[in-house]
Design a protein around this motif. Structure first.
Motif, short mmCIF file in Angstrom:
data_model
loop_
_atom_site.label_atom_id
_atom_site.label_comp_id
_atom_site.label_asym_id
_atom_site.label_seq_id
_atom_site.Cartn_x
_atom_site.Cartn_y
_atom_site.Cartn_z
N ALA A 291 0.84 -1.21 0.00
CA ALA A 291 0.00 0.00 0.00
C ALA A 291 0.87 1.25 0.00
O ALA A 291 0.56 2.23 -0.69
CB ALA A 291 -0.93 0.00 1.22
N ILE A 292 1.96 1.23 0.76
CA ILE A 292 2.88 2.37 0.80
C ILE A 292 3.52 2.55 -0.57
O ILE A 292 3.58 3.66 -1.11
CB ILE A 292 3.96 2.18 1.88
N ALA A 293 4.01 1.45 -1.13
CA ALA A 293 4.67 1.49 -2.44
C ALA A 293 3.73 2.05 -3.51
O ALA A 293 4.13 2.92 -4.30
CB ALA A 293 5.16 0.10 -2.83
N GLU A 294 2.50 1.58 -3.51
CA GLU A 294 1.53 2.04 -4.50
C GLU A 294 1.19 3.52 -4.30
O GLU A 294 1.17 4.29 -5.25
CB GLU A 294 0.26 1.20 -4.43
N ALA A 295 0.96 3.92 -3.06
CA ALA A 295 0.57 5.30 -2.78
C ALA A 295 1.65 6.30 -3.15
O ALA A 295 1.35 7.42 -3.57
CB ALA A 295 0.21 5.44 -1.30
N GLN A 296 2.91 5.92 -2.98
CA GLN A 296 4.01 6.85 -3.25
C GLN A 296 4.80 6.51 -4.52
O GLN A 296 5.83 7.12 -4.78
CB GLN A 296 4.96 6.88 -2.04
N GLU A 297 4.32 5.53 -5.29
CA GLU A 297 4.98 5.12 -6.53
C GLU A 297 6.45 4.78 -6.30
O GLU A 297 7.35 5.29 -6.96
CB GLU A 297 4.81 6.19 -7.61
N ILE A 298 6.67 3.91 -5.31
CA ILE A 298 8.00 3.44 -4.96
C ILE A 298 8.08 1.96 -5.35
O ILE A 298 7.16 1.20 -5.05
CB ILE A 298 8.24 3.57 -3.43
N PRO A 299 9.15 1.54 -6.02
CA PRO A 299 9.28 0.12 -6.35
C PRO A 299 9.19 -0.73 -5.07
O PRO A 299 9.90 -0.47 -4.09
CB PRO A 299 10.67 0.03 -6.99
N HIS A 300 8.31 -1.72 -5.08
CA HIS A 300 8.00 -2.50 -3.88
C HIS A 300 9.22 -3.17 -3.26
O HIS A 300 9.43 -3.10 -2.05
CB HIS A 300 6.92 -3.54 -4.20
N LYS A 301 10.05 -3.83 -4.06
CA LYS A 301 11.23 -4.52 -3.52
C LYS A 301 12.21 -3.53 -2.88
O LYS A 301 12.79 -3.81 -1.84
CB LYS A 301 11.95 -5.33 -4.61
N PHE A 302 12.37 -2.38 -3.53
CA PHE A 302 13.25 -1.34 -2.99
C PHE A 302 12.69 -0.84 -1.66
O PHE A 302 13.42 -0.66 -0.68
CB PHE A 302 13.36 -0.21 -4.01
N LEU A 303 11.38 -0.65 -1.60
CA LEU A 303 10.74 -0.19 -0.37
C LEU A 303 10.92 -1.20 0.75
O LEU A 303 11.16 -0.81 1.90
CB LEU A 303 9.26 0.11 -0.60
N GLU A 304 10.79 -2.48 0.46
CA GLU A 304 10.98 -3.51 1.49
C GLU A 304 12.37 -3.38 2.12
O GLU A 304 12.51 -3.46 3.34
CB GLU A 304 10.80 -4.91 0.90
N SER A 305 13.38 -3.16 1.31
CA SER A 305 14.74 -2.99 1.80
C SER A 305 14.84 -1.73 2.68
O SER A 305 15.47 -1.75 3.74
CB SER A 305 15.70 -2.90 0.61
#
Length: 152
Positions: A30-44
């Protein structure tokens, strides 16, 4: 000073986690989608923030991430340091650990002054300040200078 994509994404993710107590943890997706951040990068990034004591994670259906402490108690500097390390370094070395000689001797106090100003700004602004849109007056004063918006 260069603000990395990692630091920018971390601050943006942390701002989404500022909570008024009415909702639970947010999933990384949800965070990745809301801020247009690549999901895998965000997990890191979220893992670094968790190790840094800024967020906690909760597993399960109602799981996700939330801030580890109040948004008023987390500065932008805290977030940047958690994902990128020191705020200001020269060739990967903190300014107080540097030594120069000859005509370059005056560089050390210059780098220290840069570090002090970056710290003053980023340590003086909390997630709550940004999330509420109420930045400290000294930040507005700096940003209101027309020269701040142009490149020489």
């Amino acid at each position: 000073m260069r603000i990395s994509a990692r630091a920018d994404y971390a601050v943006r993710a942390a701002l989404l986690l500022v909570d008024d107590g009415k909702r639970g943890p947010l999933k990384a997706e949800a965070i990745a989608e809301a801020q247009e951040i690549p999901h895998k990068f965000l997990e890191s990034i979220l893992n670094d923030m968790r190790r840094g004591g800024l967020v906690v994670s909760q597993r399960g259906v109602n799981g996700g991430y939330r801030l580890a402490r109040a948004a008023e108690d987390i500065t932008i500097a805290d977030v940047v340091r958690a994902v990128d390390g020191p705020l200001v370094s020269v060739r990967g070395v903190r300014p107080p650990e540097l030594a120069y000689s000859g005509p370059a001797e005056s560089l050390l106090p210059l780098w220290i002054a840069v570090r002090a100003n970056v710290r003053r700004i980023l340590e003086g602004v909390s997630l709550a300040d940004v999330a509420s849109g109420r930045l400290p007056e000294f930040v507005h004063a700096l940003a209101d200078d027309p020269a701040a918006w142009s490149n020489p």
